[in-house]
Design an enzyme around this catalytic site. Structure first.
Site, mmCIF file in Angstrom:
data_model
loop_
_atom_site.group_PDB
_atom_site.id
_atom_site.type_symbol
_atom_site.label_atom_id
_atom_site.label_comp_id
_atom_site.label_asym_id
_atom_site.label_seq_id
_atom_site.Cartn_x
_atom_site.Cartn_y
_atom_site.Cartn_z
ATOM 1 N N LYS A 1 11.541 9.511 3.008
ATOM 2 C CA LYS A 1 11.311 10.715 1.823
ATOM 3 C C LYS A 1 10.428 11.818 2.761
ATOM 4 O O LYS A 1 10.721 12.938 1.889
ATOM 5 C CB LYS A 1 10.342 9.999 0.701
ATOM 6 C CG LYS A 1 11.356 8.949 0.094
ATOM 7 C CD LYS A 1 10.556 8.497 -1.024
ATOM 8 C CE LYS A 1 11.453 7.259 -1.870
ATOM 9 N NZ LYS A 1 10.788 6.639 -2.988
ATOM 10 N N ASP B 1 11.632 10.050 -8.962
ATOM 11 C CA ASP B 1 10.838 8.965 -9.193
ATOM 12 C C ASP B 1 10.058 9.565 -10.624
ATOM 13 O O ASP B 1 9.612 8.617 -11.332
ATOM 14 C CB ASP B 1 9.938 8.565 -8.235
ATOM 15 C CG ASP B 1 10.548 7.554 -7.218
ATOM 16 O OD1 ASP B 1 11.329 7.033 -7.532
ATOM 17 O OD2 ASP B 1 10.316 7.612 -5.999
HETATM 18 P P1 NAP Z 1 2.706 3.422 0.035
HETATM 19 O O1 NAP Z 1 3.086 4.861 0.095
HETATM 20 O O2 NAP Z 1 2.745 2.911 1.552
HETATM 21 O O3 NAP Z 1 1.374 3.293 -0.430
HETATM 22 C C1 NAP Z 1 0.502 2.060 -0.620
HETATM 23 C C2 NAP Z 1 -0.748 2.138 -1.741
HETATM 24 O O4 NAP Z 1 -1.001 0.750 -1.839
HETATM 25 C C3 NAP Z 1 -1.724 2.971 -1.083
HETATM 26 O O5 NAP Z 1 -2.270 3.447 -2.087
HETATM 27 C C4 NAP Z 1 -2.399 1.706 -0.350
HETATM 28 O O6 NAP Z 1 -3.868 1.945 -0.277
HETATM 29 C C5 NAP Z 1 -2.286 0.635 -1.247
HETATM 30 N N1 NAP Z 1 -2.539 -0.509 -0.625
HETATM 31 C C6 NAP Z 1 -1.652 -1.283 0.490
HETATM 32 N N2 NAP Z 1 -2.237 -2.409 0.540
HETATM 33 C C7 NAP Z 1 -3.194 -2.501 -0.091
HETATM 34 C C8 NAP Z 1 -4.310 -3.642 -0.140
HETATM 35 N N3 NAP Z 1 -4.292 -4.720 0.603
HETATM 36 N N4 NAP Z 1 -5.412 -3.538 -0.934
HETATM 37 C C9 NAP Z 1 -5.435 -2.350 -1.935
HETATM 38 N N5 NAP Z 1 -4.631 -1.325 -1.742
HETATM 39 C C10 NAP Z 1 -3.424 -1.477 -0.911
HETATM 40 O O7 NAP Z 1 3.866 2.965 -0.844
HETATM 41 P P2 NAP Z 1 4.682 3.465 -1.980
HETATM 42 O O8 NAP Z 1 6.039 3.874 -1.559
HETATM 43 O O9 NAP Z 1 3.663 4.235 -2.824
HETATM 44 O O10 NAP Z 1 4.885 2.188 -3.048
HETATM 45 C C11 NAP Z 1 4.066 1.486 -3.686
HETATM 46 C C12 NAP Z 1 4.548 0.327 -4.371
HETATM 47 O O11 NAP Z 1 5.539 0.901 -5.431
HETATM 48 C C13 NAP Z 1 5.675 -0.590 -3.856
HETATM 49 O O12 NAP Z 1 5.210 -1.818 -4.193
HETATM 50 C C14 NAP Z 1 6.721 -0.115 -4.425
HETATM 51 O O13 NAP Z 1 7.981 -1.189 -4.255
HETATM 52 C C15 NAP Z 1 6.539 0.388 -5.513
HETATM 53 N N6 NAP Z 1 7.779 1.407 -6.125
HETATM 54 C C16 NAP Z 1 8.308 1.109 -7.193
HETATM 55 C C17 NAP Z 1 9.242 2.140 -7.609
HETATM 56 C C18 NAP Z 1 9.863 1.814 -9.037
HETATM 57 O O14 NAP Z 1 11.101 2.704 -9.131
HETATM 58 N N7 NAP Z 1 9.651 0.786 -9.728
HETATM 59 C C19 NAP Z 1 9.393 3.481 -7.005
HETATM 60 C C20 NAP Z 1 8.346 3.680 -5.928
HETATM 61 C C21 NAP Z 1 7.739 2.561 -5.379
HETATM 62 P P3 NAP Z 1 -4.225 2.948 1.164
HETATM 63 O O15 NAP Z 1 -4.107 4.225 0.806
HETATM 64 O O16 NAP Z 1 -5.818 2.393 1.183
HETATM 65 O O17 NAP Z 1 -3.442 2.387 2.104
#
Ligand code: NAP
Length: 280
Positions: free
Chosen positions: A62, A98
Site C-alpha cells: 500500500k 478503507d
Molecule cells: P499494521 O500496520 O501492521 O499495524 C499493526 C498494529 O497492531 C500496530 O498498531 C501494532 O502496534 C499493533 N500490534 C501488533 N501486535 C501487537 C501486540 N502483540 N500487542 C499490542 N499491539 C500490537 O497492520 P494493519 O494493516 O494496520 O492491520 C491491523 C488489523 O486490521 C489487522 O488485523 C487487519 O486484518 C485489520 N484490517 C481490517 C480491515 C477491514 O476491512 N476490516 C482493513 C484493514 C486492516 P506497534 O505499533 O506497537 O507495532
C-alpha cells in the site's frame, strides 16, 4: 481488474468481485497478481499498458503504490496508503477506500450519529484510515489513540489533529490508559492485529473491566468473525461489531469506482463469508 499483493493467493477479493459481476451479468473478471516488493511501479505501468481498469493493493504494497501513482485522493494523502488504483485516461489514480469502508460499516451498525469521544487502539495502516474517518466525521470531537509503541501513537495523533482540526490525544496501550480513555467515550475501535487468526485467544485490552453498557466496540479483525475482544464486550454489556462489513464496503467502493455500477453489496458479503469460511 485484480489485486496485487505478496503473498496474495489467500485473498478473498476475487470471489467477492467475480460474484458481483456474475450477479449483474457483466463480462468482467478480477484476478490475483503476486507482485514482489520493489516491482509495484512496474506492475502498475503494466496494468496501464494492458488496459486493465484498475487494481486493489494489499499487504505489503500500500505504501509503494502510494509513491507509484500519478494522482492521490485526499483519503490516500491522509493515510499515506493506496488500496485501490483506477486508470483514468491513462493516469494512475490512487484511492484509499478503507476510509469509506469504515464509515459505511459504522452506518450499517446503526451508528449514524457518532459519539463525541472515541478511543482507537493501534497506530498502523488500518488505524490511519480509521483515524481519518473519525476525524472527518460529524459529531466526533476527541479521539484517544492508544498504541503499544507510544511514539507511533504520538505521530499519528499529531498528524491527524493537524489534518482534521479535531482533538487527537496519544497514549500507551496499558490498563490505566485504557480505563482513563474510555471515561465518557461511546466508541472503541480495535485497529491492532491482536486477536487475529491464529492468535484467536488474544485481546488487545489488558483487562476488559473498563468495558460496559452504552459502549460500541468495533473490531476491524474479520478472521475469526467473533474475536476475543468482541466476546469480552458482550460479557460486559457493551455492543460488539466485527470487521467484515468494512472489508465489504471498501470493496464495494472500489467496484463503483471501476465500473460506475451500484455494487450488489449483499452478494459481495455472502461471497466473502463463503470464501473466508473455506479458508481463503
Ligand atoms: P499494521 O500496520 O501492521 O499495524 C499493526 C498494529 O497492531 C500496530 O498498531 C501494532 O502496534 C499493533 N500490534 C501488533 N501486535 C501487537 C501486540 N502483540 N500487542 C499490542 N499491539 C500490537 O497492520 P494493519 O494493516 O494496520 O492491520 C491491523 C488489523 O486490521 C489487522 O488485523 C487487519 O486484518 C485489520 N484490517 C481490517 C480491515 C477491514 O476491512 N476490516 C482493513 C484493514 C486492516 P506497534 O505499533 O506497537 O507495532
Amino acid at each position: 481488474m485484480g489485486v496485487i499483493g505478496h503473498p496474495v493467493a489467500h485473498s478473498a477479493s476475487p470471489q467477492m468481485h467475480n460474484e458481483a459481476f456474475r450477479a449483474l451479468g457483466m463480462d468482467w473478471i478480477y484476478v490475483a497478481f503476486d507482485v514482489r516488493p520493489g516491482d509495484v511501479k512496474r506492475a502498475l505501468e503494466g496494468i496501464r499498458a494492458l488496459g486493465v481498469r484498475g487494481v486493489n493493493v494489499t499487504v505489503p504494497h500500500k505504501g509503494e503504490a502510494f509513491t507509484s501513482v500519478d494522482e492521490r485522493t485526499p483519503e490516500a494523502m491522509a493515510t499515506g496508503a493506496v488500496n485501490t488504483v483506477v486508470v483514468e485516461e491513462g493516469r494512475l489514480v490512487g484511492h484509499n477506500t478503507d476510509v469509506y469502508g469504515f464509515r459505511e460499516a459504522l452506518r450499517r451498525a446503526g451508528l449514524d450519529h457518532l459519539p463525541e469521544k472515541a478511543v482507537l487502539l493501534g497506530a498502523g495502516g488500518a488505524a490511519r484510515a480509521v483515524a481519518y474517518a473519525l476525524g472527518t466525521a460529524e459529531g466526533v470531537r476527541e479521539v484517544v489513540v492508544l498504541n503499544r509503541t507510544w511514539e507511533r501513537a504520538e505521530r499519528l495523533a499529531d498528524e491527524m489533529g493537524e489534518r482534521t482540526g479535531r482533538r487527537f490525544l496519544p497514549g500507551p496501550l496499558t490498563e490505566d490508559a485504557v480505563r482513563e480513555a474510555l471515561e465518557g467515550a461511546g466508541l472503541l475501535v480495535n485497529a491492532t492485529s491482536v486477536g487475529m487468526h491464529p492468535e484467536v485467544d488474544a485481546s488487545p485490552l489488558p483487562s476488559p473491566y473498563a468495558l460496559g453498557p452504552g459502549l460500541v466496540v468495533y473490531d476491524l479483525i474479520y478472521i475469526p468473525p467473533r474475536t476475543k475482544l468482541m466476546q469480552q464486550a458482550d460479557e460486559r454489556g457493551a455492543r460488539a461489531v466485527g470487521g467484515l462489513d468494512m472489508l465489504v464496503y471498501q470493496g464495494a467502493r472500489a467496484f463503483k469506482l471501476w465500473t460506475g455500477m451500484n455494487p450488489p453489496v449483499d452478494v459481495m458479503r455472502r461471497a466473502l463469508e463463503e470464501a473466508l469460511k473455506a479458508g481463503h
